[in-house]
Design an enzyme around this catalytic site. Structure first.
Site, short mmCIF file in Angstrom:
data_model
loop_
_atom_site.label_atom_id
_atom_site.label_comp_id
_atom_site.label_asym_id
_atom_site.label_seq_id
_atom_site.Cartn_x
_atom_site.Cartn_y
_atom_site.Cartn_z
N LYS A 98 0.86 -1.18 0.00
CA LYS A 98 0.00 0.00 0.00
C LYS A 98 0.90 1.23 0.00
O LYS A 98 1.43 1.63 1.04
CB LYS A 98 -0.90 0.04 1.23
CG LYS A 98 -1.83 1.25 1.24
CD LYS A 98 -2.35 1.56 2.62
CE LYS A 98 -3.03 2.91 2.66
NZ LYS A 98 -2.12 4.03 2.28
N GLY A 139 5.23 5.16 9.51
CA GLY A 139 4.15 6.13 9.60
C GLY A 139 3.97 6.60 11.03
O GLY A 139 4.91 6.60 11.82
N SER A 140 2.74 6.95 11.37
CA SER A 140 2.48 7.56 12.67
C SER A 140 2.34 6.52 13.77
O SER A 140 1.99 5.35 13.53
CB SER A 140 1.19 8.39 12.61
OG SER A 140 0.05 7.54 12.51
N VAL A 141 2.58 6.96 15.00
CA VAL A 141 2.39 6.11 16.17
C VAL A 141 0.94 5.64 16.26
O VAL A 141 0.67 4.47 16.52
CB VAL A 141 2.78 6.86 17.46
CG1 VAL A 141 2.35 6.08 18.70
CG2 VAL A 141 4.29 7.10 17.50
N THR A 167 -1.32 5.16 13.96
CA THR A 167 -1.66 4.12 13.00
C THR A 167 -1.01 2.79 13.36
O THR A 167 -1.65 1.73 13.30
CB THR A 167 -1.24 4.54 11.58
OG1 THR A 167 -1.89 5.77 11.24
CG2 THR A 167 -1.61 3.48 10.55
N GLU A 181 8.43 1.86 11.98
CA GLU A 181 9.23 3.05 12.28
C GLU A 181 8.27 4.22 12.32
O GLU A 181 7.55 4.47 11.36
CB GLU A 181 10.30 3.24 11.19
CG GLU A 181 11.42 4.19 11.61
CD GLU A 181 11.12 5.63 11.27
OE1 GLU A 181 10.80 6.41 12.20
OE2 GLU A 181 11.19 5.98 10.08
N CYS A 217 11.84 11.77 9.30
CA CYS A 217 11.66 11.16 10.62
C CYS A 217 12.77 11.57 11.57
O CYS A 217 12.58 11.59 12.78
CB CYS A 217 11.65 9.63 10.49
SG CYS A 217 10.38 9.00 9.38
N GLU A 236 5.66 15.58 18.03
CA GLU A 236 6.25 15.49 16.70
C GLU A 236 5.40 16.35 15.76
O GLU A 236 4.23 16.04 15.50
CB GLU A 236 6.28 14.06 16.19
CG GLU A 236 6.95 13.96 14.83
CD GLU A 236 6.92 12.56 14.24
OE1 GLU A 236 7.90 12.16 13.59
OE2 GLU A 236 5.90 11.87 14.41
N SER A 259 21.33 9.58 7.68
CA SER A 259 21.85 8.22 7.77
C SER A 259 22.00 7.63 6.37
O SER A 259 21.19 7.90 5.49
CB SER A 259 20.95 7.34 8.63
OG SER A 259 19.70 7.14 8.01
#
Length: 566
Positions: free
Chosen positions: A236, A289-291, A293, A317, A351, A449, A515
């Site tokens: 997706k 994505g988001s915490v 979700t 992540e 991020c 965030e 990174s």
């Protein structure tokens, strides 16, 4: 540059010569792997001229992107569009959302494809990955960059780092890590009698890959690293990275990946999440994505645990509230330049972007003036203009969220906007790089965030250094990236230990972003994610279900043991 060397394990490579053995161990040639060079795009260069033409090609067309399941093209429901964030009147892609029924069909196709794909040799798969990396580095490089620049509003350098260098690195280094990991074989104490071996299997079922908008390379990594290890995938992509992800999908098809191994499924998030977590064949989730979700998906998996054939692998992540901590001994110019880049490149939509900085009172004036001076130089606008430092934030939802924090800061007596603070959505979703100074280290701007070009500065008294350091880990739920700036070796050594759990990627006298695959494997702990270190050797192993095999070459003739006959 990393050089692969042949390793000889007891019971490993030498045993391949055993004619009576059924199991054929992979045998790889030694090879070199290195990070993809970042091109310069100087005026008159070939890469610049080619990119300019590709930008024109992408901008002049609204590409229709279907759902693809096992090679079948599907278009259903009303069309959805991907617009340019810096000029939201222009659309570059037209696509469709997969319905629940279509997602269920994809699951069935994917499960069957996995059985076939898992029987291909590692050498066959690596050949496809090698070809794909060459295509990305060559003929499709500027097409990927153009789609990323226009669809995700990245400047040329940000696109080059992401949709060229990092994407290519993921494909080449994951292949390298797979080869290295496959060299290990268990001990066989007497190879003429028994041989022990280990092989990598995919996980029966399917992997769901849910990728974000902010890095084209992450989409490629989330969808195709599980596939490399013998899995099938329902991908997706993000609505706002649709076109660049579609190009990756087609590159992999051209490279020879069989239909059905990775299925391309744009979908409404809740529909996709509900359908995949309800399937007994869910074998894993690869998410960025988001915490909120990820928490929903994890809870859904927990509620359906009795349904599954496997315990699903959950890899996520989820971003961070990344910090720069400045010691009184720090080099001021390094702090300023590193912070501007970390906080404001790609509108802070990384991020790892720095969004909070702790500054000692003794360095406050020079750091403040340096930040404001550099911030004033930044040009924000249409990313096809190569002079721009940054473009627009990704969409209306992001624009509203980010500007709400700026508006609240303007009304908060504990906060003062000392740089930027303006925004305009009339043409694109533009938010000027904004610097907020707060007297409250627990203010929302220091804790939440924001995922935008907003940097909040807290000034601490030099004598309160220890107390302020404690705030880094206690004030937020994240632990993704962080940086310390100091010349004092004693402080650096102490901070390295005391801040150990505050960041999965820790930087000393360098910015918190940037990174590189193979150099700084990426990921954080706490609510920043499961810290599986994408870009490192362990990541590929999260997507295999290894099998230990023991072969016996001497028939068993007795059921008793020699001592029983004494």
């Amino acid at each position: 540059m990393l050089t692969v060397r042949t390793l000889s394990f007891n019971g490993g490579r030498a045993l391949e010569r055993s004619l009576s053995s059924v199991v054929k161990l992979p045998c790889f040639q030694d090879f070199d792997v290195q990070n993809e060079p970042i091109l310069g795009y100087r005026k008159g260069s070939t890469e610049r001229n080619t990119l300019i033409q590709e930008l024109k090609n992408v901008a002049s067309n609204t590409e229709e992107v279907p759902i693809v399941i096992g090679g079948e093209i599907i278009k259903e429901g009303p069309p959805v569009y991907q617009a340019m964030p810096h000029d939201h009147s222009k659309k570059i892609a037209k696509f469709y959302y997969a319905s629940e029924k279509t997602i269920e069909k994809a699951i069935k196709v994917s499960v069957e494809a996995q059985k076939r794909w898992d029987r291909t040799t590692l050498e066959e798969r690596l050949s496809i990955w090698d070809k794909a990396a060459d295509l990305m580095a060559g003929q499709y490089r500027q097409k990927l960059n153009a789609a990323t620049m226009l669809g995700q509003s990245k400047t040329v350098i940000q696109a080059e780092i992401d949709s060229s260098a990092e994407l290519i690195d993921f494909f080449r280094f994951n292949a390298y890590f797979l080869k290295e990991n496959a060299k290990y074989q268990p001990i066989s104490e007497n190879a003429s009698v028994t041989r022990n071996s280990l092989r990598f299997r995919g996980i029966d079922g399917f992997i769901a890959a849910i990728s974000p908008f902010n890095f084209t390379a992450i989409g490629g990594n989330l969808a195709y690293t599980p596939a490399l290890m013998g899995n099938s995938v329902l991908w997706k992509p993000s609505d706002t990275a649709l076109l660049s992800n579609w190009i990756i999908f087609n590159i992999m098809r051209e490279a020879g990946l069989p239909d059905g191994v990775v299925n391309f499924l744009p979908a409404h998030g809740p529909t996709f999440g509900k359908t995949i977590t309800s399937s007994p064949y869910l074998a894993g989730l690869n998410f960025t994505g988001s915490v909120a979700t990820f928490n929903w998906l994890w809870n859904a998996v927990g509620k359906n645990l009795d349904k599954y054939r496997n315990y699903p692998r959950l890899i996520g992540e989820c971003g961070g509230k990344n910090y720069h901590f400045v010691h009184p001994s720090a080099d001021i110019q390094s702090v300023v330049m590193a912070t501007i880049r970390s906080a404001f490149e790609y509108c802070g939509q990384k991020c790892s972007a720095c969004s909070r900085i702790y500054v000692p009172r003794s360095l406050y004036e020079p750091i403040k003036s340096g930040l404001l001076e550099e911030c004033d130089k930044l040009e924000i606008g249409d990313v096809t203009n190569f002079k721009m430092f940054s473009g627009a934030v990704i969409d209306k939802v992001a624009y509203n969220r980010i500007t709400t924090y700026i508006k609240n800061a303007k009304q908060n007596p504990k906060c003062k906007i000392i740089g930027g603070g303006s925004f305009d959505e009339s043409i694109g979703y533009f938010v000027q790089p904004t610097i907020i100074e707060t007297t409250d280290p627990l203010d929302k701007c220091m804790v939440d965030e924001i995922f935008g070009p907003v940097l909040t500065m807290y000034v601490y008294e030099d004598q309160d250094l220890d107390k302020t350091m404690e705030l880094i880990g206690s004030s937020t739920k994240y632990a993704l990236t962080g940086a310390i700036f100091a010349k004092d070796p004693g402080f650096l050594e102490r901070a390295l230990e005391e801040l150990k759990v505050t960041a999965g990627n820790f930087y000393i006298n360098d910015k918190s972003t940037g990174s590189v695959v193979g150099q700084q494997p990426f990921g954080g702990g706490r609510m920043s994610g499961t810290n599986d270190k994408a870009g490192g050797p362990n990541y590929v192993m999260r997507w295999t279900s290894p099998q230990s095999i023991k072969e016996t070459f001497v028939p068993l003739r007795n059921i008793d043991y020699p001592y029983m006959r004494d």
